[in-house]
Design an enzyme around this catalytic site. Structure first.
Site, PDB file in Angstrom:
ATOM      1  N   ASN A 145     -18.684 -10.212   6.379  1.00 33.58           N
ATOM      2  CA  ASN A 145     -18.027  -9.745   7.601  1.00 33.58           C
ATOM      3  C   ASN A 145     -17.988  -8.209   7.585  1.00 33.58           C
ATOM      4  O   ASN A 145     -17.307  -7.617   6.749  1.00 33.58           O
ATOM      5  CB  ASN A 145     -16.618 -10.334   7.650  1.00 33.58           C
ATOM      6  CG  ASN A 145     -15.816  -9.887   8.853  1.00 33.58           C
ATOM      7  OD1 ASN A 145     -16.168  -8.926   9.530  1.00 33.58           O
ATOM      8  ND2 ASN A 145     -14.714 -10.564   9.104  1.00 33.58           N
ATOM      9  N   HIS A 168     -19.713 -12.175  16.423  1.00 29.17           N
ATOM     10  CA  HIS A 168     -19.220 -11.459  15.247  1.00 29.17           C
ATOM     11  C   HIS A 168     -19.346 -12.412  14.056  1.00 29.17           C
ATOM     12  O   HIS A 168     -18.956 -13.583  14.144  1.00 29.17           O
ATOM     13  CB  HIS A 168     -17.762 -11.054  15.490  1.00 29.17           C
ATOM     14  CG  HIS A 168     -17.047 -10.649  14.246  1.00 29.17           C
ATOM     15  ND1 HIS A 168     -17.606  -9.778  13.331  1.00 29.17           N
ATOM     16  CD2 HIS A 168     -15.831 -11.006  13.742  1.00 29.17           C
ATOM     17  CE1 HIS A 168     -16.751  -9.612  12.330  1.00 29.17           C
ATOM     18  NE2 HIS A 168     -15.679 -10.348  12.555  1.00 29.17           N
ATOM     19  N   CYS A 170     -12.699  -6.007  14.643  1.00 32.38           N
ATOM     20  CA  CYS A 170     -14.008  -6.679  14.763  1.00 32.38           C
ATOM     21  C   CYS A 170     -14.489  -6.734  16.209  1.00 32.38           C
ATOM     22  O   CYS A 170     -15.670  -6.933  16.465  1.00 32.38           O
ATOM     23  CB  CYS A 170     -13.925  -8.086  14.193  1.00 32.38           C
ATOM     24  SG  CYS A 170     -13.256  -8.116  12.535  1.00 32.38           S
TER      25      CYS A 170
HETATM   26  C1  LIG Z   1     -10.593 -17.235   4.055  1.00 37.39           C
HETATM   27  C2  LIG Z   1     -11.176 -18.618   4.291  1.00 37.39           C
HETATM   28  C3  LIG Z   1     -12.637 -18.630   3.884  1.00 37.39           C
HETATM   29  C4  LIG Z   1     -10.417 -19.604   3.393  1.00 37.39           C
HETATM   30  O1  LIG Z   1     -10.944 -20.911   3.587  1.00 37.39           O
HETATM   31  P1  LIG Z   1      -9.940 -22.170   3.702  1.00 37.39           P
HETATM   32  O2  LIG Z   1     -10.788 -23.363   3.764  1.00 37.39           O
HETATM   33  O3  LIG Z   1      -9.028 -21.882   4.857  1.00 37.39           O
HETATM   34  O4  LIG Z   1      -9.196 -22.123   2.329  1.00 37.39           O
HETATM   35  P2  LIG Z   1      -7.633 -21.982   2.029  1.00 37.39           P
HETATM   36  O5  LIG Z   1      -7.176 -20.590   2.288  1.00 37.39           O
HETATM   37  O6  LIG Z   1      -6.914 -23.102   2.696  1.00 37.39           O
HETATM   38  O7  LIG Z   1      -7.636 -22.244   0.473  1.00 37.39           O
HETATM   39  C5  LIG Z   1      -8.019 -23.478  -0.089  1.00 37.39           C
HETATM   40  C6  LIG Z   1      -7.913 -23.385  -1.591  1.00 37.39           C
HETATM   41  O8  LIG Z   1      -8.950 -22.530  -2.097  1.00 37.39           O
HETATM   42  C7  LIG Z   1      -8.381 -21.508  -2.902  1.00 37.39           C
HETATM   43  N1  LIG Z   1      -9.172 -20.296  -2.743  1.00 37.39           N
HETATM   44  C8  LIG Z   1      -8.959 -19.269  -1.874  1.00 37.39           C
HETATM   45  N2  LIG Z   1      -9.930 -18.338  -2.015  1.00 37.39           N
HETATM   46  C9  LIG Z   1     -10.754 -18.792  -2.984  1.00 37.39           C
HETATM   47  C10 LIG Z   1     -11.919 -18.298  -3.582  1.00 37.39           C
HETATM   48  N3  LIG Z   1     -12.465 -17.110  -3.209  1.00 37.39           N
HETATM   49  N4  LIG Z   1     -12.543 -19.023  -4.543  1.00 37.39           N
HETATM   50  C11 LIG Z   1     -12.039 -20.200  -4.925  1.00 37.39           C
HETATM   51  N5  LIG Z   1     -10.921 -20.730  -4.410  1.00 37.39           N
HETATM   52  C12 LIG Z   1     -10.285 -20.041  -3.448  1.00 37.39           C
HETATM   53  C13 LIG Z   1      -6.965 -21.357  -2.409  1.00 37.39           C
HETATM   54  O9  LIG Z   1      -6.157 -20.781  -3.406  1.00 37.39           O
HETATM   55  C14 LIG Z   1      -6.604 -22.770  -2.085  1.00 37.39           C
HETATM   56  O10 LIG Z   1      -6.267 -23.433  -3.291  1.00 37.39           O
HETATM   57  P3  LIG Z   1      -5.026 -24.472  -3.306  1.00 37.39           P
HETATM   58  O11 LIG Z   1      -5.435 -25.573  -2.380  1.00 37.39           O
HETATM   59  O12 LIG Z   1      -4.978 -24.871  -4.753  1.00 37.39           O
HETATM   60  O13 LIG Z   1      -3.852 -23.694  -2.845  1.00 37.39           O
HETATM   61  C15 LIG Z   1     -11.057 -19.039   5.786  1.00 37.39           C
HETATM   62  O14 LIG Z   1      -9.736 -19.367   6.085  1.00 37.39           O
HETATM   63  C16 LIG Z   1     -11.535 -17.965   6.724  1.00 37.39           C
HETATM   64  O15 LIG Z   1     -12.695 -17.625   6.745  1.00 37.39           O
HETATM   65  N6  LIG Z   1     -10.626 -17.432   7.547  1.00 37.39           N
HETATM   66  C17 LIG Z   1     -10.942 -16.377   8.481  1.00 37.39           C
HETATM   67  C18 LIG Z   1     -11.451 -15.159   7.795  1.00 37.39           C
HETATM   68  C19 LIG Z   1     -10.951 -13.903   8.380  1.00 37.39           C
HETATM   69  O16 LIG Z   1      -9.799 -13.643   8.466  1.00 37.39           O
HETATM   70  N7  LIG Z   1     -11.852 -13.042   8.819  1.00 37.39           N
HETATM   71  C20 LIG Z   1     -11.506 -11.794   9.340  1.00 37.39           C
HETATM   72  C21 LIG Z   1     -11.193 -11.830  10.778  1.00 37.39           C
HETATM   73  S1  LIG Z   1     -12.508 -11.956  11.881  1.00 37.39           S
END
Ligand SMILES: CC(C)(COP(=O)(O)OP(=O)(O)OC[C@H]1O[C@@H](n2cnc3c(N)ncnc32)[C@H](O)[C@@H]1OP(=O)(O)O)[C@@H](O)C(=O)NCCC(=O)NCCS
Length: 337
Positions: free
Chosen positions: A294, A264, A123
């Site tokens: 993204n 980004h 990215c």
């Molecule tokens: C991926 C992302 C949106 C997840 O959000 P989060 O608030 O951290 O959520 P978590 O991963 O802690 O998951 C929370 C819960 O939602 C659930 N969940 C994950 N994806 C889900 C989806 N698409 N829909 C519904 N529920 C989902 C998980 O299973 C978890 O459930 P649990 O509590 O029962 O285990 C966030 O962490 C993010 O944007 N990270 C960076 C993204 C990235 O890597 N970008 C690329 C690099 S630049």
């Protein structure tokens, strides 16, 4: 401007003279995704700010997207492809293992004079690319360059993994950068960082020498990208804040001097959280993640193109590009537009 930065500058400025972007026509909305995996529009919107993403068809490749964006940037700059001296394509979804995606772009544009290569900084690739071109232009080595960020992330997405498939999309953005000696406009300062210790946070392992094509994968899912969302989230906020703070310090600028921060687009909450820490007012933060998701290296140039074409920034404004991604990598550019 900081003395050290000022002393390193030559009369040649790396000025963005053209910009363009391209996204595949096909759009995949959150509602449509919710029919494919166990998720909902409400969950995706509140956690990421994403409403839809553009997805390539089977016959649309990374070089195709890159070429379309490049044509628009060249037209805006009124520069003929035959005059282009360097083409950098920032991508982690290249046309092939080799030759480079940039070779295919050169061929499509018939940019015979250019030397070309791909840049794999995920990215952060576009921001890295601008930094590299800045050096070549300021040293007088080249007169112009095309820097393109182009991705077809949908082709390495595991459409059964709801933790990652909601995040990514396809697209390309390009800029023409030319050497100008007649003013202040241009790239003022760039920084680039990386931390290979955290490579596992974001990766796609297949097709490299560690998992060669002539051996079956022990885990078939390794053909797709994998992310550790929570770890990436925290690192992203921290590194964006650091990169922007360093830019301001080195250029003796405050946030009052900056007209727009173009980050980004990885997650609206990450951008909002970093902006809050940097005390950037909402109107100075450009967001278009709702429409694209993204798009990795394509994200900053697509956002910049939309920002410039919509009149949100004008010539003379000082803007900041900032990016963070796999590697880990991160970096920023300060530009007088
Ligand atoms: C991926 C992302 C949106 C997840 O959000 P989060 O608030 O951290 O959520 P978590 O991963 O802690 O998951 C929370 C819960 O939602 C659930 N969940 C994950 N994806 C889900 C989806 N698409 N829909 C519904 N529920 C989902 C998980 O299973 C978890 O459930 P649990 O509590 O029962 O285990 C966030 O962490 C993010 O944007 N990270 C960076 C993204 C990235 O890597 N970008 C690329 C690099 S630049």
């Amino acid at each position: 401007m900081n003395k050290e930065v000022e002393e390193r500058r030559t009369p040649c400025r790396a000025v963005i003279t053209g910009y363009g972007s391209f996204a595949p026509e096909k759009k995949l909305t959150n509602e449509e995704l919710a029919k494919m995996v166990d998720t909902s529009d409400e969950w995706i919107t509140t956690r990421t700010g994403i409403k839809a993403r553009h997805i390539t068809s089977d016959n649309e490749s990374t070089a195709f997207l890159a070429t379309e964006a490049a044509k628009k940037a060249l037209a805006e700059a009124k520069l003929d492809a035959s005059e282009v001296e360097l083409i950098i394509v920032a991508t982690i979804t290249p046309e092939m293992v080799f030759p480079s995606t940039a070779s295919f772009v050169q061929r499509s544009l018939q940019a015979k004079k250019a030397w070309v290569f791909d840049l794999a900084a995920a990215c952060s690739g576009f921001v890295y690319g601008l930094s590299i071109v800045q050096q070549f232009i300021e040293s007088g080595r080249i007169k112009n360059a095309l820097v393109i960020g182009a991705e077809t992330l949908s082709k390495i997405t595991n459409w059964k993994d709801r933790t990652s498939c909601i995040l990514f999309g396809d697209g390309a953005g390009a800029v023409v950068i030319e050497s100008k000696e007649d003013g202040r406009r241009g790239i003022i300062y760039s920084n680039m960082y990386s931390d290979g210790d955290c490579w596992e946070a974001l990766n796609c392992q297949a097709h490299g020498s560690r998992h060669p094509s002539n051996r079956p994968l022990e885990d078939p899912k390794k053909i797709y990208m994998e992310i550790k969302g929570r770890e990436v989230y925290q690192q992203a906020v921290r590194r964006i804040v650091e990169a922007v703070t360093e830019c301001l310090e080195k250029c003796n600028l405050t946030m009052d001097d900056i007209s727009m921060v173009i980050s980004h687009q990885m997650n609206a909450r990450i951008i909002e959280s970093a902006s809050k820490r940097l005390k950037i007012p909402e109107e100075k933060v450009f967001l278009n993640i709702a429409e694209y998701g993204n798009t990795s290296a394509a994200s900053v140039p697509i956002a910049f193109n939309e920002c410039a074409r919509s009149g949100r920034i004008k010539h003379g404004d000082i803007i900041i590009f900032v990016a963070f991604g796999a590697g880990l990598t991160w970096g920023a550019n300060v530009i007088e537009f």
